[in-house]
Design an enzyme around this catalytic site. Structure first.
Site, PDB file in Angstrom:
ATOM      1  N   HIS A 131       0.832  -1.205   0.000  1.00 45.01           N
ATOM      2  CA  HIS A 131       0.000   0.000   0.000  1.00 45.01           C
ATOM      3  C   HIS A 131       0.866   1.255   0.000  1.00 45.01           C
ATOM      4  CE1 HIS A 131      -3.327   2.677   1.503  1.00 45.01           C
ATOM      5  NE2 HIS A 131      -2.288   3.290   2.070  1.00 45.01           N
ATOM      6  N   GLU A 132       1.899   1.273   0.839  1.00 46.24           N
ATOM      7  CA  GLU A 132       2.774   2.438   0.909  1.00 46.24           C
ATOM      8  C   GLU A 132       3.596   2.595  -0.371  1.00 46.24           C
ATOM      9  OE1 GLU A 132       2.211   4.491   3.099  1.00 46.24           O
ATOM     10  OE2 GLU A 132       1.003   3.225   4.397  1.00 46.24           O
ATOM     11  N   HIS A 135       1.620   4.430  -2.893  1.00 47.66           N
ATOM     12  CA  HIS A 135       1.685   5.885  -2.711  1.00 47.66           C
ATOM     13  C   HIS A 135       2.947   6.453  -3.361  1.00 47.66           C
ATOM     14  CE1 HIS A 135      -1.775   6.821  -0.317  1.00 47.66           C
ATOM     15  NE2 HIS A 135      -1.440   6.035   0.696  1.00 47.66           N
ATOM     16  N   GLU A 202      -6.221   7.236  -0.460  1.00 49.53           N
ATOM     17  CA  GLU A 202      -6.180   5.985   0.293  1.00 49.53           C
ATOM     18  C   GLU A 202      -6.919   4.872  -0.450  1.00 49.53           C
ATOM     19  OE1 GLU A 202      -4.351   5.201   3.020  1.00 49.53           O
ATOM     20  OE2 GLU A 202      -3.546   7.192   2.609  1.00 49.53           O
TER      21      GLU A 202
END
Length: 289
Positions: A131-132, A135, A202
């Protein structure tokens, strides 16, 4: 290109808001001073985004030899994402959480808490890191850091109106009333922009992260565990620097569950529902196989 355009519009809007606060506090001269501060803030945020945020959260860089399993995990997931391996940092807090920072994929960092490594299964940790990395790949990290910096600066500038009285009546068209309005409304407006952009990104990072890790169910499980633990465990560094809260995968400041403009992250149940839909599309079973 779309992400670059959206980022440019967001930063331009925050800069304009910053100048508006300066105008209502100090007239034309106040607006120009605010513009100068905004430019300096953007420049500092661009070149020092990663170091600034990591220092505020007391994150410590770890080496491949010092955390071989974690580093190997980040390396593999970075290959899946098609980006360079970012630096890896450890946050000394029992609250399970994580965030990413940096101005671009070549100058990025991923920070995970010790609580995350202790309380989550390896596949769940991998899903959080994915997930990071999402980003980082979409260059969200720069925007989120600068947004937090400008939003905090707007709040500070607005508070100055209480001490300096908003200038004289010739420069400030609304006088003391205008100053008081800006003192209370400007921080709220900046916060709404900051929170809205966090919510959108998100959802996108959840989707991309599920694809990078190839395990949407693990990410859904991780989000559930982190959200529950965040209610019970205080993240001291995050509490001291609340403007950085939106950078974490789960809000580290509170256990808000309402999916509205006053939460820095989307509702966890909504995020999990999206991941379950992705899992169905990918034909992944509930054990992640």
């Amino acid at each position: 290109m779309l992400n670059f355009f959206r980022t440019s519009v967001l930063l331009a809007a925050l800069t304009a808001l910053f100048m508006a606060v300066g105008y209502f506090i100090g007239g034309t001269s106040g607006m120009m001073i605010a513009f100068g501060i905004a430019v300096v803030t953007n420049v500092i945020g661009y070149w020092n985004a990663d170091r600034l945020v990591l220092r505020m959260q007391n994150a410590r860089e770890v080496s491949p030899s010092g955390a071989s399993d974690l580093y190997a995990m980040v390396e593999q997931l970075s290959r899946n994402a098609g980006i360079p391996t970012p630096k890896v940092y450890l946050i000394e807090t029992d609250q399970p959480n994580a965030f990413a920072t940096g101005r671009d994929p070549q100058n990025a960092a991923v920070a995970v808490s010790r609580g995350l490594l202790r309380s989550l299964e390896p596949r769940e940790v991998a899903a959080v890191i994915a997930h990071e990395l999402a980003h980082i790949r979409s260059r969200d990290t720069l925007t989120m850091t600068i947004t937090a910096t400008l939003a905090g600066a707007i709040s500070m500038l607005a508070q100055f109106g209480l001490f300096f009285g908003g200038g004289n009546s010739r420069d400030n068209p609304l006088g003391a009333i205008g100053t008081l309005l800006m003192v209370f409304l400007a921080p709220v407006a900046a916060m709404l922009v900051q929170m809205a952009v966090s919510r959108t990104r998100e959802y996108e990072a959840d989707k991309d992260g599920a694809e990078i890790a190839r395990d949407p169910i693990a990410l859904a499980s991780a989000l559930s565990k982190i959200s529950q633990a965040a209610h019970r465990t205080v993240n001291v560094q995050a509490e001291r620097n609340p403007a950085m809260a939106h950078m974490y995968i789960i809000n580290p400041l509170s256990g808000q569950r309402m999916d509205n403009l006053f939460s820095t992250h989307p509702n966890v149940e909504n995020r999990i529902a999206q991941l379950q839909q992705i899992a169905a599309t990918m034909q992944v079973d509930r054990t992640g196989r």
